[in-house]
Scaffold this active site. Structure first.
Site, short mmCIF file in Angstrom:
data_model
loop_
_atom_site.label_atom_id
_atom_site.label_comp_id
_atom_site.label_asym_id
_atom_site.label_seq_id
_atom_site.Cartn_x
_atom_site.Cartn_y
_atom_site.Cartn_z
N ASP A 342 0.83 -1.19 0.00
CA ASP A 342 0.00 0.00 0.00
C ASP A 342 0.87 1.25 0.00
O ASP A 342 1.88 1.33 0.73
CB ASP A 342 -0.89 -0.02 1.25
CG ASP A 342 -1.75 1.21 1.37
OD1 ASP A 342 -2.62 1.42 0.51
OD2 ASP A 342 -1.55 1.98 2.34
N GLU A 378 1.70 -0.52 -5.03
CA GLU A 378 0.77 0.56 -5.35
C GLU A 378 1.67 1.78 -5.51
O GLU A 378 2.13 2.36 -4.52
CB GLU A 378 -0.24 0.80 -4.23
CG GLU A 378 -1.23 1.90 -4.58
CD GLU A 378 -2.16 2.27 -3.43
OE1 GLU A 378 -3.31 2.65 -3.71
OE2 GLU A 378 -1.74 2.17 -2.26
#
Length: 707
Positions: A342, A378
């Site tokens: 993330d 990401e």
């Protein structure tokens, strides 16, 4: 109680069958107490007197799995110097393998008094805290083997443990929303029939429900608020949180592996649940604030490139060790197959700028365990210069946000050059080829947990997030969505038919693109969140997947599941859709085929010119994929051949006739037509070179020519 010196490594609580070794790092603390917690609310404190390189440690014979514990750090509380030790705060072990209970929010868990942020708070937090747990590391993995699915065979399914399983009618109620539900035959059968090879789980590291959300009657449903990087989230366990969550998670992984499905974890190593200077003191902040967090020039405050209040200090050796130890633990002890990081750009911020040569990437590259699993970035964060799609090191794959944006724009009729769409369809060579990566570096997706579901993408022009309690201010405002003529629910048959067609277009495009496709859970059922594009706090039917038996719209969207399955299996059956190398745009040497490996045509059947490519208003083209010109060899060096395909894309608002190119095959068969009543016919119409194929507005057709 006997207390032996113990060992400084491994960090955390390590049970060996006769007792437990405890070790915790703190350079800031003057002394550290280990607190053994008892069910009557009392605690036994043991000072960790032995110290090696700022690691305090002791071995306690007879301390068994299930024992709850925490730490108290005695030392300076001087926020102006970045020091926040406070022995009144019971602290979680950063290396805890399991965590019991939840935070009971109140002033007690904060280091300051409400309304007086500069005043130290000495209220005891223990009665309000979750606690670390000693776990038994032994587990019968049997003959468990990782599937080790290569990227070109991978189909990723992003899912939430609770959201995927909470409403499944075939699951016992007591298992719904748990790790055990993931291992249930009903879930595994669905995934295998769909053709999924990897289940990417939204955060399962122990996370915290934010104080603000709890006060609002909401929760941190998505889980991007980690406090325990080694501990499976305890609320997803069906039968206890004193270590049972570890056994249940391992059992789920074992069952998924047996079905050939990999497990990828969405991990949040960029920040923690302790927030900024006004956040609670739960673990890292009280153990050694300045070693764990990136502080500003004024050490009272935290740098924040994540939008959550803090960022971990990626140039700290102790942070880097924590992350690498955590990653290795989940691979070696929990048998997971990869990670999706993330806001991964934050991990690259060794100093301020995003640095692809930062220490974190060096450590991953040389690590013999972590470097061998799937690593998905990401590739952005919210800091300056944080959008880094295409800029991660060669070992990494990336969520391709540019793929998502281009495909959405094409099908909703926004001006995008066909050249950009062609690049996304063929693996985004403009992003990945220059550093030696290949099409499989691109994780292609149209929707994910963050944003509209696929059904909402074609049903709403604007977000509808009022249930989140922020007056619809939260969430992305530029969604590249189109409601097809009516906002939200409608009975208009033309609008509904167009929405079905658009969803088919997105799924077909995704599965026919080079790279690695990722589906978002429930999109195959046309799941809706009622236009909420930021359902991070909605732990209810807004976010839970409505399985077909519970879906009121089954007659309207009922064939979408079958269509999705058909497209996944079309991809799996044909290597021309999942190439490991970029197209060359020329014939392949050593073959008798004089045709290029790929060719592009206008709807009139003539090869594209530069003017055609540059036209931002153009919304239609044909693509020839030559199954006889695949350049990469098979696993044993053999030549790979496949059928050839012709993709006809009509993203315009009018029906169009496409001419079948005359020099690329005599006879073709239509195998997919997203605009037809039967979009994947068993015996589709046959067409000849030079024939015209009519496509309705906003539709896609696939023609097949046997090898």
């Amino acid at each position: 109680m006997q207390v032996w010196p113990g060992q400084a490594y491994p960090l955390g609580a390590t049970y060996d069958g006769a007792g437990t070794n405890f070790a915790v790092f703190s350079e800031a603390a003057d002394r550290v107490e280990l607190c053994l917690l008892h069910d009557d609310g009392s605690e036994t404190a043991v000072e960790l007197r032995e110290t090696d390189a700022f690691v305090r440690h002791a071995y306690l014979p007879g301390v068994m799995p299930g024992q709850r514990y925490g730490f108290r750090a005695h030392g300076p509380y001087a926020p102006e110097r970045g020091q926040r030790c406070n022995s009144a705060k019971l602290l979680l072990d950063p290396y805890a393998r399991a965590i019991s209970g939840s935070v009971k929010w109140g002033e007690e868990v904060y280091g300051y008094h409400f309304g007086a942020p500069d005043q130290r708070n000495d209220l005891d937090s223990a009665p309000h805290m979750m606690t670390s747990v000693v776990v038994n590391p032994y587990f019968d993995w049997g003959d468990d083997r990782r599937p080790r699915t290569e990227y070109h065979h991978t189909v990723i399914y992003e899912a939430h443990v609770k959201g995927l399983t909470m409403r499944h009618p075939g699951l016992p109620e007591e298992l719904r929303g748990t790790y055990a539900a993931l291992a249930h035959p009903a879930i595994i059968e669905h995934l295998t029939e769909l053709g999924v090879t990897a289940l990417e789980l939204m955060p399962v590291h122990q996370f915290v429900n934010d104080h603000r959300l709890v006060d609002m009657g909401l929760s941190n449903y998505w889980g991007y608020n980690t406090i325990g990087f080694f501990a499976p989230h305890n609320a997803y366990a069906s039968w206890g949180d004193r270590g049972q969550q570890v056994l249940e998670f391992k059992s789920a992984v074992r069952a998924l592996h047996e079905a050939g499905i990999e497990v990828i974890l969405d991990v949040v190593y960029n920040h923690t649940a302790e927030g900024n200077h006004l956040g609670p003191t739960l673990s890292f902040k009280g153990i050694d604030n300045a070693s764990y967090y990136r502080l500003t020039n004024d050490p009272r405050y935290y740098m924040d490139t994540t939008g959550t209040g803090n960022s971990l200090l990626m140039r700290s050796p102790h942070v880097l060790q924590l992350i690498m130890d955590s990653l290795r633990y989940w691979v070696t002890e929990m048998h997971v197959d990869g990670f999706r990081f993330d806001l991964a750009a934050t991990l690259a911020r060794q100093f301020h700028e995003v640095d692809r040569l930062s220490s974190f990437f060096d450590l991953v590259q040389q690590d013999p365990v972590v470097s061998q699993v799937k690593l998905i970035a990401e590739p952005w964060d919210v800091g300056e210069g944080g959008y880094q799609v295409g800029n991660f090191p060669p070992l990494w794959t990336e969520w391709n946000g540019k793929y998502r944006d281009t495909v959405r724009d094409l099908w909703r009729g926004e001006p995008r050059t066909l050249a950009e769409f062609a690049s996304r369809l063929t693996g985004s060579s403009d992003l990945y080829q220059d550093d030696g990566r290949r099409p499989l570096a691109s994780i292609n997706f149209v929707t994910c947990h963050d944003g509209f579901t696929m059904r909402d993408l074609v049903s709403y022009n604007g977000k509808h997030n009022h249930a989140n309690g922020e007056d619809n201010r939260d969430g992305e405002s530029h969604n590249r969505s189109w409601n097809c003529g009516a906002e939200g629910d409608t009975d208009d048959p033309d609008v509904l038919a167009l929405r079905v067609r658009q969803m088919r277009n997105f799924i077909a495009t995704l599965m026919l693109s080079q790279g690695v496709p990722m589906l978002s859970h429930g999109d195959e059922f046309a799941r809706t969140q009622g236009g909420n594009n930021n359902a991070y706090c909605q732990d209810n039917e807004v976010s839970w997947v409505p399985w077909p038996a519970a879906d009121d719209d089954s007659e309207t969207f009922g064939d979408l599941l079958e269509f999705t399955r058909a497209m996944v299996w079309l991809r799996k059956d044909h290597p021309v859709f999942r190439r490991r190398r970029f197209f060359h745009g020329r014939p392949v040497e050593g073959t008798h085929d004089e045709l290029s490996d790929i060719a592009w045509f206008t709807p009139e059947g003539r090869e594209m010119t530069q003017r055609d490519w540059d036209s931002a208003q153009a919304g239609a083209l044909s693509v020839f994929l030559n199954g006889n010109a695949i350049s990469e060899p098979g696993s044993r060096g053999e030549r790979i051949t496949d059928d050839s395909f012709l993709l006809m894309v009509n993203a315009s608002a009018l029906p169009l006739e496409f001419v079948v190119p005359v020099n690329h095959g005599r006879q073709w068969q239509v195998v997919v037509d997203t605009g037809a009543r039967d979009p994947v016919p068993d015996d589709g119409p046959k067409v000849q070179a030079g024939d015209r194929v009519r496509l309705v507005d906003r539709s896609l057709a696939v023609l097949q020519r046997p090898a």
